[in-house]
Design a protein around this motif. Structure first.
Motif, PDB file in Angstrom:
ATOM      1  N   CYS A  13      40.363  47.861  40.285  1.00  0.00           N
ATOM      2  CA  CYS A  13      40.245  48.338  38.927  1.00  0.00           C
ATOM      3  C   CYS A  13      40.215  47.183  37.936  1.00  0.00           C
ATOM      4  O   CYS A  13      40.478  47.365  36.764  1.00  0.00           O
ATOM      5  CB  CYS A  13      41.387  49.295  38.594  1.00  0.00           C
ATOM      6  SG  CYS A  13      43.032  48.691  38.988  1.00  0.00           S
ATOM      7  N   THR A  14      39.908  45.973  38.415  1.00  0.00           N
ATOM      8  CA  THR A  14      39.645  44.877  37.496  1.00  0.00           C
ATOM      9  C   THR A  14      38.168  44.538  37.603  1.00  0.00           C
ATOM     10  O   THR A  14      37.436  45.100  38.410  1.00  0.00           O
ATOM     11  CB  THR A  14      40.485  43.636  37.862  1.00  0.00           C
ATOM     12  OG1 THR A  14      39.974  43.086  39.078  1.00  0.00           O
ATOM     13  CG2 THR A  14      41.944  43.976  38.029  1.00  0.00           C
ATOM     14  N   GLY A  15      37.752  43.573  36.822  1.00  0.00           N
ATOM     15  CA  GLY A  15      36.362  43.177  36.848  1.00  0.00           C
ATOM     16  C   GLY A  15      36.017  42.244  37.989  1.00  0.00           C
ATOM     17  O   GLY A  15      34.918  41.719  38.048  1.00  0.00           O
ATOM     18  N   SER A  16      36.959  41.993  38.902  1.00  0.00           N
ATOM     19  CA  SER A  16      36.732  41.053  39.984  1.00  0.00           C
ATOM     20  C   SER A  16      35.655  41.556  40.930  1.00  0.00           C
ATOM     21  O   SER A  16      35.546  42.734  41.208  1.00  0.00           O
ATOM     22  CB  SER A  16      38.044  40.842  40.752  1.00  0.00           C
ATOM     23  OG  SER A  16      37.812  40.048  41.891  1.00  0.00           O
ATOM     24  N   ASP A  17      34.832  40.619  41.441  1.00  0.00           N
ATOM     25  CA  ASP A  17      33.808  40.975  42.406  1.00  0.00           C
ATOM     26  C   ASP A  17      34.367  41.123  43.810  1.00  0.00           C
ATOM     27  O   ASP A  17      33.702  41.649  44.688  1.00  0.00           O
ATOM     28  CB  ASP A  17      32.706  39.906  42.417  1.00  0.00           C
ATOM     29  CG  ASP A  17      31.923  39.892  41.105  1.00  0.00           C
ATOM     30  OD1 ASP A  17      31.819  40.960  40.479  1.00  0.00           O
ATOM     31  OD2 ASP A  17      31.455  38.805  40.725  1.00  0.00           O
ATOM     32  N   GLY A  18      35.537  40.637  44.052  1.00  0.00           N
ATOM     33  CA  GLY A  18      36.109  40.715  45.387  1.00  0.00           C
ATOM     34  C   GLY A  18      37.525  40.169  45.391  1.00  0.00           C
ATOM     35  O   GLY A  18      38.027  39.723  44.354  1.00  0.00           O
ATOM     36  N   PRO A  19      38.176  40.194  46.544  1.00  0.00           N
ATOM     37  CA  PRO A  19      39.552  39.702  46.617  1.00  0.00           C
ATOM     38  C   PRO A  19      39.602  38.202  46.418  1.00  0.00           C
ATOM     39  O   PRO A  19      38.608  37.488  46.648  1.00  0.00           O
ATOM     40  CB  PRO A  19      39.983  40.083  48.039  1.00  0.00           C
ATOM     41  CG  PRO A  19      38.703  40.160  48.808  1.00  0.00           C
ATOM     42  CD  PRO A  19      37.687  40.681  47.835  1.00  0.00           C
ATOM     43  N   PRO A  20      40.713  37.667  45.966  1.00  0.00           N
ATOM     44  CA  PRO A  20      40.824  36.210  45.805  1.00  0.00           C
ATOM     45  C   PRO A  20      40.709  35.523  47.152  1.00  0.00           C
ATOM     46  O   PRO A  20      41.136  36.053  48.174  1.00  0.00           O
ATOM     47  CB  PRO A  20      42.220  36.037  45.191  1.00  0.00           C
ATOM     48  CG  PRO A  20      42.970  37.274  45.572  1.00  0.00           C
ATOM     49  CD  PRO A  20      41.959  38.373  45.620  1.00  0.00           C
ATOM     50  N   SER A  21      40.116  34.334  47.152  1.00  0.00           N
ATOM     51  CA  SER A  21      39.949  33.616  48.413  1.00  0.00           C
ATOM     52  C   SER A  21      41.291  33.086  48.897  1.00  0.00           C
ATOM     53  O   SER A  21      42.187  32.779  48.106  1.00  0.00           O
ATOM     54  CB  SER A  21      38.969  32.459  48.240  1.00  0.00           C
ATOM     55  OG  SER A  21      39.468  31.523  47.283  1.00  0.00           O
ATOM     56  N   LEU A  22      41.425  32.996  50.201  1.00  0.00           N
ATOM     57  CA  LEU A  22      42.624  32.439  50.816  1.00  0.00           C
ATOM     58  C   LEU A  22      42.217  31.247  51.669  1.00  0.00           C
ATOM     59  O   LEU A  22      41.488  31.422  52.643  1.00  0.00           O
ATOM     60  CB  LEU A  22      43.320  33.500  51.687  1.00  0.00           C
ATOM     61  CG  LEU A  22      43.936  34.691  50.949  1.00  0.00           C
ATOM     62  CD1 LEU A  22      44.437  35.730  51.925  1.00  0.00           C
ATOM     63  CD2 LEU A  22      45.064  34.236  50.042  1.00  0.00           C
ATOM     64  N   PRO A  23      42.670  30.044  51.346  1.00  0.00           N
ATOM     65  CA  PRO A  23      43.404  29.694  50.126  1.00  0.00           C
ATOM     66  C   PRO A  23      42.470  29.634  48.920  1.00  0.00           C
ATOM     67  O   PRO A  23      41.250  29.601  49.097  1.00  0.00           O
ATOM     68  CB  PRO A  23      43.948  28.298  50.461  1.00  0.00           C
ATOM     69  CG  PRO A  23      42.942  27.729  51.390  1.00  0.00           C
ATOM     70  CD  PRO A  23      42.457  28.884  52.227  1.00  0.00           C
ATOM     71  N   PRO A  24      43.004  29.608  47.709  1.00  0.00           N
ATOM     72  CA  PRO A  24      42.149  29.476  46.534  1.00  0.00           C
ATOM     73  C   PRO A  24      41.292  28.215  46.622  1.00  0.00           C
ATOM     74  O   PRO A  24      41.710  27.196  47.170  1.00  0.00           O
ATOM     75  CB  PRO A  24      43.161  29.388  45.377  1.00  0.00           C
ATOM     76  CG  PRO A  24      44.367  30.106  45.888  1.00  0.00           C
ATOM     77  CD  PRO A  24      44.429  29.783  47.354  1.00  0.00           C
ATOM     78  N   THR A  25      40.113  28.282  46.100  1.00  0.00           N
ATOM     79  CA  THR A  25      39.132  27.203  46.237  1.00  0.00           C
ATOM     80  C   THR A  25      39.671  25.873  45.703  1.00  0.00           C
ATOM     81  O   THR A  25      40.152  25.795  44.579  1.00  0.00           O
ATOM     82  CB  THR A  25      37.849  27.570  45.479  1.00  0.00           C
ATOM     83  OG1 THR A  25      37.348  28.806  45.978  1.00  0.00           O
ATOM     84  CG2 THR A  25      36.792  26.489  45.655  1.00  0.00           C
ATOM     85  N   GLY A  26      39.594  24.850  46.555  1.00  0.00           N
ATOM     86  CA  GLY A  26      39.863  23.488  46.119  1.00  0.00           C
ATOM     87  C   GLY A  26      41.300  23.043  46.086  1.00  0.00           C
ATOM     88  O   GLY A  26      41.571  21.863  45.821  1.00  0.00           O
ATOM     89  N   VAL A  27      42.260  23.921  46.375  1.00  0.00           N
ATOM     90  CA  VAL A  27      43.662  23.537  46.185  1.00  0.00           C
ATOM     91  C   VAL A  27      44.147  22.495  47.188  1.00  0.00           C
ATOM     92  O   VAL A  27      45.139  21.801  46.945  1.00  0.00           O
ATOM     93  CB  VAL A  27      44.582  24.776  46.226  1.00  0.00           C
ATOM     94  CG1 VAL A  27      44.310  25.688  45.045  1.00  0.00           C
ATOM     95  CG2 VAL A  27      44.451  25.527  47.546  1.00  0.00           C
ATOM     96  N   TYR A  28      43.448  22.356  48.317  1.00  0.00           N
ATOM     97  CA  TYR A  28      43.817  21.338  49.297  1.00  0.00           C
ATOM     98  C   TYR A  28      42.815  20.179  49.344  1.00  0.00           C
ATOM     99  O   TYR A  28      42.927  19.305  50.204  1.00  0.00           O
ATOM    100  CB  TYR A  28      43.946  21.966  50.687  1.00  0.00           C
ATOM    101  CG  TYR A  28      45.124  22.905  50.809  1.00  0.00           C
ATOM    102  CD1 TYR A  28      46.422  22.451  50.611  1.00  0.00           C
ATOM    103  CD2 TYR A  28      44.945  24.251  51.120  1.00  0.00           C
ATOM    104  CE1 TYR A  28      47.508  23.298  50.709  1.00  0.00           C
ATOM    105  CE2 TYR A  28      46.026  25.118  51.224  1.00  0.00           C
ATOM    106  CZ  TYR A  28      47.303  24.633  51.015  1.00  0.00           C
ATOM    107  OH  TYR A  28      48.385  25.482  51.120  1.00  0.00           O
ATOM    108  N   ASP A  29      41.869  20.176  48.440  1.00  0.00           N
ATOM    109  CA  ASP A  29      40.859  19.118  48.424  1.00  0.00           C
ATOM    110  C   ASP A  29      41.338  17.946  47.578  1.00  0.00           C
ATOM    111  O   ASP A  29      40.781  17.632  46.523  1.00  0.00           O
ATOM    112  CB  ASP A  29      39.532  19.660  47.877  1.00  0.00           C
ATOM    113  CG  ASP A  29      38.952  20.746  48.742  1.00  0.00           C
ATOM    114  OD1 ASP A  29      39.326  20.835  49.925  1.00  0.00           O
ATOM    115  OD2 ASP A  29      38.127  21.533  48.231  1.00  0.00           O
TER     116      ASP A  29
END
Length: 334
Positions: A13-29
């Motif tokens: 029920c939000t405007g999101s196109d899909g579930p959040p990625s696991l892990p979030p993009t770039g957090v370990y880069d």
């Protein structure tokens, strides 16, 4: 408040196109940023303490498993036994910034099929401890979603049904596969901690010793090895070649006070996948459980250890048991 009706309750029920990625993009880069992989008991004060307190009171084990210059990761776990004496673990993960504010949380579903919802049961009291009203909303949204899902006879497309909502504190995403993911709206950690050098070595340096112990290992790319002659297994979570956590299964047979299945049968050179500084105390703790047939959840030499024991029929001081052992904790959201 955005209200979901009908089919939308299963797709968000939000405007999101899909579930959040696991892990979030770039957090370990990122390069190492003051990484500290020495585990310690979860704090008892501040936001971290408030999150962990209701879980601890319910019988969970909680620890701060790693930290760096930007944040710290907490990990909580409970193991529930079913009628076959098999342990079904459930975990919760939290990432806090350097000011002790919750930036991200994850409550994956337990592998066990429980009549009551274990995700909401864990998440609601933890989140309520820091965000008033958040726990009640979690129970409502997850309960409504699960009831709607049970009454539907068809599903649209190939997407996993999910729901999402937000409040003044965070964005929430829930589905039966990933469980509940919580992303704070006003707090973030740019570089997530990834250290494990305190307790673990590289997988490439451990493979030969695993092969010598009878494991079938083909690394790279295989990260799960089997030992057919003892129904054993060895699997790792990695960051590159660096071991982040290791899990393995091993039996124990005590007869006339002696161990008839020595650890050296499977690890002839010892637990060489562990850093030398922690190898001896960790091995001693494993052998203590193998002698007594008991489990363990705690921190040894700054290293998280989980030992789940399945004990067979014992006669006098003799025992037969099988142990599922975890050393270290995977990176948050992996």
């Amino acid at each position: 408040m955005i209200t979901c009706l009908g089919p939308l309750a299963l797709t968000g029920c939000t405007g999101s196109d899909g579930p959040p990625s696991l892990p979030p993009t770039g957090v370990y880069d990122h390069d190492a940023a003051g990484e500290n992989s020495q585990a310690e008991p979860a704090p008892t004060d501040g936001v971290a303490g408030a999150l962990a307190r209701p879980l601890r009171e319910a019988g969970w084990f909680c620890a701060q498993v790693r930290a760096n210059a930007d944040g710290r990761a907490l990990w909580c776990r409970i193991g529930r036994r079913d009628e076959t004496d098999t342990v079904s673990p459930q975990v919760a993960q939290f990432l806090l910034d350097h000011d002790d504010r919750l930036a991200w949380g994850w409550f994956p579903p337990s592998r066990a099929n429980q009549e009551d919802d274990q995700v909401a049961a864990a998440a609601a009291p933890a989140l309520s401890a820091i965000w008033p009203g958040a726990g009640d909303r979690v129970r409502q949204e997850v309960g409504d979603f699960d009831r709607d899902l049970e009454t539907r006879t068809t599903r649209r497309g190939d997407d996993i049904p999910r729901t999402a909502w937000r409040d003044a504190h965070a964005d929430y995403s829930y589905d039966g596969h990933n469980g509940l993911v919580v992303t704070a709206r006003d707090t973030s950690v740019r570089r997530w901690p990834f250290g494990s050098e305190h307790y673990a070595t590289a997988m490439s340096s451990a493979v030969d010793d695993l092969l010598a112990g009878g494991y079938d290992c083909f690394y790279p790319p295989q990260q799960s090895c089997d030992r057919p002659q003892s129904n054993g297994y060895f699997r790792v979570a990695l960051r590159g070649d660096q071991i982040v956590s290791a899990q393995f299964g091993i039996g124990s047979r005590i007869e006339s006070g002696r161990q008839r299945h020595p650890l050296s049968e499977e690890f002839p050179h010892g637990l060489t996948f562990l850093a030398e500084a922690v190898r001896r105390p960790v091995t001693e703790r494993i052998e203590q459980s193998r002698r007594s047939g008991t489990g363990f959840a705690g921190i040894v030499a700054g290293t998280v250890m989980i030992i789940d024991a399945r004990r067979g029929v014992a006669k006098g001081d003799d025992l037969v048991a099988y142990f599922d052992i975890q050393i270290g904790v995977p990176l948050a959201a992996t």
